[in-house]
Motif scaffolding. Structure first.
Motif, mmCIF file in Angstrom:
data_model
loop_
_atom_site.group_PDB
_atom_site.id
_atom_site.type_symbol
_atom_site.label_atom_id
_atom_site.label_comp_id
_atom_site.label_asym_id
_atom_site.label_seq_id
_atom_site.Cartn_x
_atom_site.Cartn_y
_atom_site.Cartn_z
ATOM 1 N N GLU A 3 8.932 8.347 -1.064
ATOM 2 C CA GLU A 3 9.616 7.183 -0.345
ATOM 3 C C GLU A 3 8.655 7.028 0.769
ATOM 4 N N MET A 4 8.642 5.597 0.877
ATOM 5 C CA MET A 4 7.708 4.957 1.877
ATOM 6 C C MET A 4 8.355 3.683 2.369
ATOM 7 N N LYS A 5 8.227 3.375 3.839
ATOM 8 C CA LYS A 5 8.914 2.510 4.745
ATOM 9 C C LYS A 5 7.965 1.140 5.073
ATOM 10 N N LEU A 6 8.280 0.148 4.790
ATOM 11 C CA LEU A 6 7.453 -1.229 5.017
ATOM 12 C C LEU A 6 7.351 -1.550 6.474
ATOM 13 N N GLY A 7 6.812 -2.360 7.096
ATOM 14 C CA GLY A 7 6.778 -2.978 8.271
ATOM 15 C C GLY A 7 6.141 -2.229 9.620
ATOM 16 N N PHE A 8 5.715 -0.964 9.095
ATOM 17 C CA PHE A 8 4.908 -0.069 10.017
ATOM 18 C C PHE A 8 3.992 0.532 9.599
ATOM 19 N N ILE A 9 2.953 0.956 10.390
ATOM 20 C CA ILE A 9 1.825 1.830 10.043
ATOM 21 C C ILE A 9 1.759 3.121 10.946
ATOM 22 N N PHE A 42 4.443 -0.818 14.982
ATOM 23 C CA PHE A 42 4.876 -1.922 14.017
ATOM 24 C C PHE A 42 3.680 -2.553 13.430
ATOM 25 N N PHE A 43 4.035 -3.238 12.609
ATOM 26 C CA PHE A 43 2.877 -4.103 11.726
ATOM 27 C C PHE A 43 3.365 -5.502 11.335
ATOM 28 N N SER A 44 4.554 -5.704 10.820
ATOM 29 C CA SER A 44 4.843 -7.062 10.105
ATOM 30 C C SER A 44 6.296 -7.051 9.912
ATOM 31 N N HIS A 45 6.780 -8.434 10.017
ATOM 32 C CA HIS A 45 8.215 -8.497 9.564
ATOM 33 C C HIS A 45 8.461 -8.846 8.354
ATOM 34 N N TYR A 46 7.244 -9.062 7.668
ATOM 35 C CA TYR A 46 7.247 -9.939 6.148
ATOM 36 C C TYR A 46 7.922 -8.886 5.152
ATOM 37 N N GLN A 47 8.762 -9.442 4.578
ATOM 38 C CA GLN A 47 9.628 -8.909 3.420
ATOM 39 C C GLN A 47 9.198 -9.312 1.992
ATOM 40 N N PRO A 48 8.332 -8.502 1.236
ATOM 41 C CA PRO A 48 8.028 -8.878 0.009
ATOM 42 C C PRO A 48 9.388 -8.932 -0.921
ATOM 43 N N SER A 49 9.067 -9.882 -1.911
ATOM 44 C CA SER A 49 10.050 -9.917 -3.010
ATOM 45 C C SER A 49 9.885 -8.630 -3.776
ATOM 46 N N ASN A 91 0.812 -6.729 2.482
ATOM 47 C CA ASN A 91 0.605 -7.315 3.970
ATOM 48 C C ASN A 91 1.823 -6.907 4.820
ATOM 49 N N THR A 92 2.337 -5.842 4.836
ATOM 50 C CA THR A 92 3.689 -5.394 5.333
ATOM 51 C C THR A 92 3.202 -4.093 6.509
ATOM 52 N N GLY A 93 2.143 -3.411 5.921
ATOM 53 C CA GLY A 93 1.911 -1.951 6.122
ATOM 54 C C GLY A 93 2.798 -1.099 5.615
ATOM 55 N N ALA A 94 2.722 0.203 5.851
ATOM 56 C CA ALA A 94 3.811 1.120 5.072
ATOM 57 C C ALA A 94 3.354 2.581 5.646
#
Length: 275
Positions: A67-73, A85-92, A180-183
């Motif tokens: 399990e991984m979480k996007l938006g942070f590193i 925090f890394f990015s607010h981008y939400q990939p499709s 491009n979101t970090g994780a």
């Protein structure tokens, strides 16, 4: 004896193995690969004489639930952090599937700075904690499959089968960079090790994939035990030695001559004592 242990999260593999050793009065114990403290799942350990078989294990592939979480590193690539925090981008959904599928195959990984890799005899995580520069070389690993993918931003879950030496934390970090979101990794469970799951019985012969020499003559055992040679008239290879369904050692044969032997002294002594 080979045994599959289930390590709980938030405990080191070393502690889990040592507790098993103490509870079962085992003199010598070895393992085929540890888990990070935050991770949980299977550890394959060998005890006493069987620790000599560890280098001969052929299939060291492993399977994990991730399990991984996007938006942070995270500096550690997992929830131990520190996390930024890394990015607010939400990939499709399509982007996530494409990136995960692109990770399958032979790839190069740079191990995490916070890992047990040694640099000039010093653990990488010790250097990282001292904020010292770390030069870790890429390693070749194989991602065999990524399946059971679930995605609901910011969480991605999947199951992956990988080769020995693969860092799942690094895989997660690399996926985050590609998106491009970090994780960072929030959960890891090792569900298979060497194709064994928690309830499987362990066949040492299949685990090592070495051919077996079955010995019924005690004189041969005595000769081997006392350092004498025996002409087995076999091809160049490593062989398991078996007596009455008991593995008693390993020998290497070159040009019909024994070039090395790793005999299970305690097991042989019991056999000879009983006869």
């Amino acid at each position: 004896m080979f045994k599959i242990l289930y390590k709980k999260p938030n405990i080191s593999s070393f502690k889990a193995i040592k507790e098993f050793q103490k509870e079962n009065n085992i003199k010598k114990i070895g393992h085929t690969g540890t888990l990070d403290p935050l991770a949980q799942g299977l550890l394959l350990v060998a005890t006493d004489d069987d620790t000599k078989l560890i280098p001969y294990i052929k299939n060291k592939d492993k399977e994990y639930k991730v399990e991984m979480k996007l938006g942070f590193i995270s500096k550690t690539y997992d929830a131990e952090g520190p996390i930024e925090f890394f990015s607010h981008y939400q990939p499709s959904n399509e982007e996530v599937l494409n990136i995960l599928n692109s990770c399958i195959g032979n790839i190069q990984q740079i191990p995490p700075c916070f890992s047990a890799k040694k640099i000039n005899g010093v653990r990488s995580y010790d250097l990282a904690r001292q904020n010292k520069s770390i030069d870790l070389k890429p390693i070749n690993v194989q991602i065999y499959s990524i399946d059971d993918i679930e995605y609901k931003y910011p969480i991605i879950k999947f199951t992956t089968k990988v080769s020995n030496g693969t860092y799942i934390r690094t895989l997660v970090n690399d996926i985050g960079q590609k998106l491009n979101t970090g994780a960072y990794m929030t959960f890891l469970e090792r569900t298979k090790v060497h194709n064994l799951s928690i309830n499987d019985s362990i066949d040492v012969a299949k685990l090592t994939e070495l051919p077996i020499i079955k010995i019924s003559d005690l004189n041969i055992i005595k000769n081997l035990f006392y350092g004498l040679n025996h002409d087995f008239d076999l091809n160049n290879n490593s062989y398991l030695l078996e007596y009455k369904s008991k593995i008693i050692g390993i020998i290497d044969i070159q040009n019909k001559n024994i070039t090395s032997r790793k005999l299970f002294g305690n097991t042989i002594k019991e056999i000879l004592k009983g006869n």
